[in-house]
Design a protein around this motif. Structure first.
Motif, short mmCIF file in Angstrom:
data_model
loop_
_atom_site.label_atom_id
_atom_site.label_comp_id
_atom_site.label_asym_id
_atom_site.label_seq_id
_atom_site.Cartn_x
_atom_site.Cartn_y
_atom_site.Cartn_z
N ILE A 222 0.82 -1.22 0.00
CA ILE A 222 0.00 0.00 0.00
C ILE A 222 0.85 1.28 0.00
CG2 ILE A 222 -1.97 -1.14 1.07
CD1 ILE A 222 -1.14 0.16 3.74
N GLY A 223 2.16 1.13 -0.13
CA GLY A 223 3.04 2.29 -0.21
C GLY A 223 3.28 2.98 1.12
N ALA A 224 3.18 2.22 2.21
CA ALA A 224 3.35 2.80 3.55
C ALA A 224 4.70 2.43 4.13
CB ALA A 224 2.23 2.30 4.47
N GLN A 225 4.99 2.95 5.32
CA GLN A 225 6.14 2.52 6.10
C GLN A 225 5.70 1.41 7.03
OE1 GLN A 225 8.30 5.84 7.97
NE2 GLN A 225 7.27 7.24 6.55
N SER A 226 6.59 0.49 7.35
CA SER A 226 6.19 -0.65 8.16
C SER A 226 5.71 -0.25 9.55
CB SER A 226 7.34 -1.66 8.27
OG SER A 226 8.46 -1.07 8.88
N ASN A 227 6.25 0.85 10.10
CA ASN A 227 5.82 1.28 11.44
C ASN A 227 4.48 2.02 11.42
OD1 ASN A 227 6.59 3.72 10.34
ND2 ASN A 227 8.10 4.22 11.90
N GLU A 228 3.84 2.03 10.26
CA GLU A 228 2.49 2.61 10.15
C GLU A 228 1.42 1.53 10.03
OE1 GLU A 228 3.25 6.79 7.78
OE2 GLU A 228 3.48 4.94 6.61
N VAL A 229 1.82 0.26 10.10
CA VAL A 229 0.90 -0.87 9.94
C VAL A 229 0.69 -1.56 11.28
CG1 VAL A 229 0.60 -3.14 8.88
CG2 VAL A 229 1.52 -1.25 7.52
N TYR A 230 -0.58 -1.76 11.63
CA TYR A 230 -0.95 -2.41 12.89
C TYR A 230 -1.87 -3.59 12.57
CZ TYR A 230 0.82 1.96 14.77
OH TYR A 230 1.62 3.03 15.06
N PHE A 231 -1.54 -4.75 13.09
CA PHE A 231 -2.33 -5.94 12.79
C PHE A 231 -3.59 -6.00 13.66
CE2 PHE A 231 1.92 -7.36 11.30
CZ PHE A 231 1.57 -7.56 9.97
N THR A 232 -4.67 -6.46 13.05
CA THR A 232 -5.97 -6.58 13.72
C THR A 232 -6.53 -7.98 13.46
OG1 THR A 232 -7.28 -5.87 11.80
CG2 THR A 232 -6.39 -4.13 13.23
N ALA A 233 -7.75 -8.21 13.95
CA ALA A 233 -8.41 -9.49 13.71
C ALA A 233 -9.19 -9.49 12.40
CB ALA A 233 -9.34 -9.83 14.87
N GLY A 234 -9.17 -8.39 11.64
CA GLY A 234 -9.87 -8.35 10.37
C GLY A 234 -10.26 -6.94 9.97
N GLY A 235 -10.99 -6.83 8.87
CA GLY A 235 -11.39 -5.53 8.35
C GLY A 235 -12.39 -4.81 9.22
N SER A 236 -13.32 -5.54 9.82
CA SER A 236 -14.34 -4.90 10.67
C SER A 236 -13.69 -4.24 11.88
CB SER A 236 -15.39 -5.92 11.12
OG SER A 236 -16.19 -6.32 10.03
N ILE B 62 -7.71 -11.60 0.26
CA ILE B 62 -6.52 -11.63 -0.60
C ILE B 62 -5.78 -12.96 -0.47
CG2 ILE B 62 -6.19 -9.13 -0.79
CD1 ILE B 62 -4.14 -9.34 1.50
N TYR B 63 -6.55 -14.05 -0.27
CA TYR B 63 -6.00 -15.41 -0.29
C TYR B 63 -5.25 -15.78 0.99
CZ TYR B 63 -6.99 -14.23 -5.13
OH TYR B 63 -7.59 -13.77 -6.27
N ALA B 64 -5.53 -15.07 2.08
CA ALA B 64 -5.04 -15.44 3.41
C ALA B 64 -6.24 -15.94 4.21
CB ALA B 64 -4.37 -14.24 4.10
N PRO B 65 -6.04 -16.50 5.40
CA PRO B 65 -7.17 -17.02 6.18
C PRO B 65 -7.99 -15.91 6.83
CG PRO B 65 -5.13 -17.28 7.41
CD PRO B 65 -4.74 -16.79 6.03
N LYS B 66 -9.14 -16.30 7.34
CA LYS B 66 -9.99 -15.38 8.08
C LYS B 66 -9.37 -15.12 9.46
CE LYS B 66 -13.71 -17.79 5.76
NZ LYS B 66 -12.71 -18.69 5.12
N GLY B 67 -9.72 -13.98 10.05
CA GLY B 67 -9.27 -13.71 11.41
C GLY B 67 -8.02 -12.86 11.53
N VAL B 68 -7.57 -12.28 10.42
CA VAL B 68 -6.41 -11.39 10.47
C VAL B 68 -6.60 -10.26 9.46
CG1 VAL B 68 -5.04 -12.74 8.80
CG2 VAL B 68 -3.87 -11.26 10.48
N GLY B 69 -6.24 -9.07 9.88
CA GLY B 69 -6.33 -7.89 9.01
C GLY B 69 -5.31 -6.87 9.47
N ALA B 70 -5.46 -5.65 9.00
CA ALA B 70 -4.51 -4.60 9.40
C ALA B 70 -5.15 -3.23 9.24
CB ALA B 70 -3.23 -4.68 8.56
N LEU B 71 -4.64 -2.30 10.01
CA LEU B 71 -5.02 -0.89 9.87
C LEU B 71 -3.74 -0.08 9.65
CD1 LEU B 71 -7.15 1.38 9.97
CD2 LEU B 71 -6.70 1.55 12.44
#
Length: 396
Positions: free
Chosen positions: A60-74, A206-215
């Motif tokens: 997405i053209g970001a820096q790695s320290n701008e990405v936070y993992f979540t349990a999904g899109g919701s 995007i072809y990964a499992p359910k239960g993981v996302g990012a903000l």
């Protein structure tokens, strides 16, 4: 053509790619430590989490320290909207969104209205699902603190003018969040070039499992935490890291970055073949969404004089999986809020069908659908009193 199984509900969830499964299994088998632990077992896992963070950021053209993992899109949508609202409530209480957002956005905004005194403007869309930029501009108030507009719609595939919305947000010093769950991996995204402050994404699209996302949260932006507890994710998102899921979404993002152009070109050709074939073979059909500014993965229709539920069941009987609206509203009898926002009547909106493609979709799959779908629609219409009246000229 003999019976085959055809999965065309990829906007609900995609299959998991073998490379992603292998990455996930490797972590489950060989890296069971908690990345927050100081012993070697934990420290062995930490680099894997950071590698995945870099892969998400690169896509997405970001820096790695701008990405936070979540349990999904919701969760990511909830965090972006509630986190911003509570952090900036002393500055203002007004949020702008659209009427065709995913319920993770709409219900979050409704919650803030009902229980916390925020005011929300829900922008109309045209008959193609596109917001009006002038209406967006005129909706901005001195108290506006957030604009949240989805990148691409999950039901009709329409892609919004995200860069332009980002520029308007930046000019007015308003934070801009986009739900990009359907767009990530299907469209080239650069959060800096597009002036995006926060972006939600999900692994199982995007072809990964359910239960993981990012903000994605742009560096320097401070929003409140949604989940409190430990100090994970740089003290912003508590909870022991889902290391196997994180490894999986990282690998999926890596593959998406490598294959984006070929992926988009091939699926666009299949989508266009599907839309063209349906329109040629089935009369009284409406293609929903913008024909040009549209995700490569979504072909969405409304067939007059039939019910979408009956259509889905009939398709399933011949091995074809699709959806009527989004998966999150399946089972509901009310027509899709997205389709109603396009100005369609209840009768037309009830006859909706979304067929969503993936890297696993083949030309033979499309041929099979174009063989079976017209026969099913014709059979269902033959039982419809509305269609009978239409043929007699009583219902135009």
């Amino acid at each position: 053509m003999e019976f085959r199984r055809v999965y065309l509900d990829n906007s609900a969830t995609t299959p998991v790619k073998d490379e992603v499964i292998n990455e996930m299994v490797d972590v489950l088998k060989n890296y069971h430590g908690n990345p927050s632990s100081i012993h070697q077992f934990g420290q062995d896992v930490k680099p894997l989490v950071e590698k995945s963070r870099q892969s998400v950021a690169k896509l997405i053209g970001a820096q790695s320290n701008e990405v936070y993992f979540t349990a999904g899109g919701s969760e990511a949508d909830n965090w972006a909207i509630k986190g911003t609202a509570f952090a900036l409530k002393n500055k203002g209480n007004h949020i702008i969104t659209s009427k065709i957002e995913h319920h993770a956005v709409l219900h979050t905004c409704e919650y803030l209205e009902k229980f916390h005194g925020f005011e929300v403007t829900y922008l109309d869309v045209n008959d193609k699902g596109m917001i009006n930029i002038d209406e967006l501009k005129s909706s901005i108030r001195p108290t506006t603190i957030l604009i949240s507009i989805m990148f691409a719609n999950n039901e009709i595939g329409t892609i919004q003018p995200i860069k332009q919305i980002g520029e308007i947000s930046r000019e007015n010093k308003i934070l801009f969040h986009t739900d990009a769950v359907q767009a990530v991996g299907n469209i080239e995204i650069d959060v800096n070039e597009m002036n995006i402050d926060m972006l939600s994404l999900s692994g199982h699209k995007i072809y990964a499992p359910k239960g993981v996302g990012a903000l994605y949260i742009k560096k320097g932006i401070k929003i409140h935490n949604l989940i409190h507890g430990g100090a994970q994710e740089r003290k912003l998102r508590a909870g022991t890291e889902n290391t196997a899921g994180i490894a999986a979404i990282g690998k999926a993002c890596e593959l998406a970055f490598e294959n984006l152009n070929d992926h988009t070109k091939r699926i666009t050709e299949l989508r266009d073949k599907l839309i063209k074939g349906v329109l040629e073979k089935i009369p009284h059909t409406i293609v929903t969404g913008d024909r040009e500014q549209r995700l490569s993965t979504i072909a969405s229709f409304c067939f007059r004089f039939i019910e979408g539920e009956a259509l889905l069941l009939s398709l399933d009987m011949v091995g074809i999986a699709g959806s009527s609206g989004s998966a999150c509203t399946s089972g509901a009898l009310d027509p899709s809020h997205v389709l109603m926002s396009l100005g369609l009547t209840h009768e037309i909106a009830h006859g909706s069908l979304r067929l969503s493609l993936s890297d696993f979709t083949t030309d033979e799959d499309i041929e099979y659908v174009l063989e079976k779908l017209p026969v099913i629609v014709e059979r269902l219409r033959s039982m419809s009193p509305l269609y009978e009246a239409f043929q007699k000229g009583e219902n135009k």
